[in-house]
Write an enzyme that holds these catalytic residues in place. Structure first.
Site, PDB file in Angstrom:
ATOM      1  N   SER A 147       0.841  -1.194   0.000  1.00  0.00           N
ATOM      2  CA  SER A 147       0.000   0.000   0.000  1.00  0.00           C
ATOM      3  C   SER A 147       0.881   1.251   0.000  1.00  0.00           C
ATOM      4  O   SER A 147       1.720   1.399  -0.876  1.00  0.00           O
ATOM      5  CB  SER A 147      -0.954  -0.039   1.194  1.00  0.00           C
ATOM      6  OG  SER A 147      -1.988   0.894   1.061  1.00  0.00           O
ATOM      7  N   ARG A 217     -11.623   6.753   9.667  1.00  0.00           N
ATOM      8  CA  ARG A 217     -11.143   5.375   9.707  1.00  0.00           C
ATOM      9  C   ARG A 217     -12.192   4.407   9.171  1.00  0.00           C
ATOM     10  O   ARG A 217     -11.872   3.476   8.418  1.00  0.00           O
ATOM     11  CB  ARG A 217     -10.778   5.002  11.149  1.00  0.00           C
ATOM     12  CG  ARG A 217     -10.466   3.537  11.375  1.00  0.00           C
ATOM     13  CD  ARG A 217      -9.256   3.085  10.574  1.00  0.00           C
ATOM     14  NE  ARG A 217      -8.850   1.740  10.985  1.00  0.00           N
ATOM     15  CZ  ARG A 217      -7.878   1.060  10.415  1.00  0.00           C
ATOM     16  NH1 ARG A 217      -7.211   1.590   9.403  1.00  0.00           N
ATOM     17  NH2 ARG A 217      -7.561  -0.152  10.842  1.00  0.00           N
ATOM     18  N   ASP A 313      -8.649  -6.650  -4.904  1.00  0.00           N
ATOM     19  CA  ASP A 313      -8.225  -5.335  -4.407  1.00  0.00           C
ATOM     20  C   ASP A 313      -8.731  -4.261  -5.357  1.00  0.00           C
ATOM     21  O   ASP A 313      -8.193  -4.075  -6.442  1.00  0.00           O
ATOM     22  CB  ASP A 313      -6.705  -5.290  -4.302  1.00  0.00           C
ATOM     23  CG  ASP A 313      -6.177  -3.986  -3.698  1.00  0.00           C
ATOM     24  OD1 ASP A 313      -6.985  -3.065  -3.460  1.00  0.00           O
ATOM     25  OD2 ASP A 313      -4.958  -3.897  -3.472  1.00  0.00           O
ATOM     26  N   HIS A 346      -7.940  -5.385  -0.415  1.00  0.00           N
ATOM     27  CA  HIS A 346      -6.629  -4.746  -0.288  1.00  0.00           C
ATOM     28  C   HIS A 346      -5.854  -5.272   0.911  1.00  0.00           C
ATOM     29  O   HIS A 346      -4.625  -5.416   0.860  1.00  0.00           O
ATOM     30  CB  HIS A 346      -6.828  -3.231  -0.177  1.00  0.00           C
ATOM     31  CG  HIS A 346      -5.549  -2.465  -0.076  1.00  0.00           C
ATOM     32  ND1 HIS A 346      -4.593  -2.472  -1.068  1.00  0.00           N
ATOM     33  CD2 HIS A 346      -5.060  -1.661   0.908  1.00  0.00           C
ATOM     34  CE1 HIS A 346      -3.580  -1.700  -0.718  1.00  0.00           C
ATOM     35  NE2 HIS A 346      -3.832  -1.199   0.486  1.00  0.00           N
ATOM     36  N   ASP A 347      -6.531  -5.542   2.001  1.00  0.00           N
ATOM     37  CA  ASP A 347      -5.871  -6.013   3.222  1.00  0.00           C
ATOM     38  C   ASP A 347      -5.245  -7.391   3.080  1.00  0.00           C
ATOM     39  O   ASP A 347      -4.591  -7.869   4.020  1.00  0.00           O
ATOM     40  CB  ASP A 347      -6.866  -6.026   4.389  1.00  0.00           C
ATOM     41  CG  ASP A 347      -6.788  -4.769   5.235  1.00  0.00           C
ATOM     42  OD1 ASP A 347      -5.948  -3.894   4.925  1.00  0.00           O
ATOM     43  OD2 ASP A 347      -7.560  -4.648   6.196  1.00  0.00           O
TER      44      ASP A 347
END
Length: 377
Positions: A147, A217, A313, A346-347
């Site tokens: 990232s 967040r 992602d 993405h994680d």
């Protein structure tokens, strides 16, 4: 776990930032694992993502949780301290010990807050390079990160190619997309709309823009996941109830999950740092500094590359990794690329992904052999 170290840098030579400000002195907070070998050839620099820090492994000193890259870094893992001297530093502008908006301005003795100069990914890398100089390491065996960490890896490879033997950019892009800038702007506006933000001077008023930072967040966290992952984990399951509440409490488990992510983030992260670091990502455009041609950023590079992307992602989709690969091919670079099949979004780069681990292990063993690094294969 060893305590985090702090290097005070730029005392004699301030860091010239892209915005034109000379910053100095400044602090870089960092953590190391393992031992530097005799010829200083086994150093690995880990670059952290937006909400990460210098503690990828072992128990985090603030949260008490395991390190954010525990599955990759540690004894018996791919990045094993028995083989490598592993370095990870908090980025410039961060809130875990490196100089950022919460630090004291040496000219006034008061917190910088929003008077801190805007920093870029390149500025973060310059500070890391100064740290590597401070540690007496001439070049790095590997620079790796996902990232925003991947952006730093690309900047290292472009600006300090002779000091990077191998580079592993994961789930990243050579420039931030309009969609990603848009998501960051929503988060920044949530923070600045919080009445407790006080124009960035919330510490002077002994307040915290907790609600705004929590919403920022929550918004960002949605982008780190995939629709499949959210559906698999939560679906439309209700939270601690058997029927709809017909109100605005957290009826659904996914709502409760996001609220929890927001509230716990406030406990460990600084709102102004969030503004600065997201801005640094927005400004990242590696080709811009090389005549608008990405291949020029890697012209003549001696660095070996291994890139990873993930099929689900949508924050940094595979096509953006392919653009980097095409640029590296155009520059005749040594490059490998794997698109990992995953529904984790993405994680995924932070999670247990056997295909990524197998490929990365093979890449590092090959690079170690080419460098003559013993005890790795």
């Amino acid at each position: 776990m060893e305590r985090c170290r702090h290097a005070v840098l730029g005392v004699e030579r301030p860091l010239r930032l892209d915005c034109g400000v000379d910053l100095g002195p400044y602090r870089v907070a960092y953590q190391t694992y393992g031992t530097l070998n005799a010829d200083k050839s086994n150093a690995v620099l880990i670059c952290h993502a937006l909400t990460g820090d210098q503690f990828p492994s072992e128990q985090h000193p603030v949260t008490g949780k395991e390190g954010w890259w525990e599955k990759l870094v540690g004894p018996g893992r791919i990045l094993d301290p028995a083989r490598y001297f592993i370095i990870c530093s908090n980025v410039l502008g961060g809130c875990m010990g490196s100089t950022g908006p919460q630090a004291a301005n040496p000219a006034t003795g008061e917190a910088w807050n929003l008077r801190f100069p805007v920093v870029t990914i390149a500025d973060m890398v310059r500070a890391q390079a100064a740290l590597i100089d401070h540690l007496g390491i001439p070049d790095l065996f590997c620079v790796i990160g996902g990232s925003m960490g991947g952006m730093q890896v690309l900047e290292w490879a472009a600006s300090h190619a002779s000091r990077v033997f191998s580079a592993v950019p994961i789930a990243c892009a050579a420039r931030h997309s309009a969609q990603n800038i848009a998501f960051h702007e929503v988060g920044r506006q949530a923070i600045m709309a919080d009445p407790e933000w006080k124009g960035g001077d919330y510490r002077l008023h002994q307040t915290v823009p907790a609600r705004g930072l929590a919403v920022a967040r929550m918004t960002a966290h949605i982008t780190y996941l995939s629709e499949q992952a959210l559906q698999r984990k939560f679906g439309r399951a209700l939270q601690d109830r058997n029927a709809l509440g017909f109100g605005f409490d957290a009826d659904f488990q996914v709502e409760s999950y996001l609220r929890h992510q927001g509230s716990t983030f406030v406990d460990r992260f600084d709102a102004n740092s969030y503004l600065y670091i997201t801005r640094a990502m927005d400004y990242f455009d590696l080709a811009a500094a090389h005549g608008g041609v990405l291949a020029n950023a890697f012209k003549g590079t001696p660095t070996r590359f291994c890139l990873f992307s993930f099929t689900s992602d949508w924050l940094f989709p595979t096509r953006e990794s392919r653009e980097i690969v095409h640029a590296l091919n155009a520059a005749a670079a040594n490059v490998s690329f794997v698109e990992v099949e995953s529904d984790k979004g993405h994680d995924a780069f932070l999670l247990d992904e056997p295909e990524m681990f197998r490929t990365l292990s093979g890449f590092l063993k090959g690079a170690a052999s080419a460098r003559g690094l013993k005890g790795v294969a």
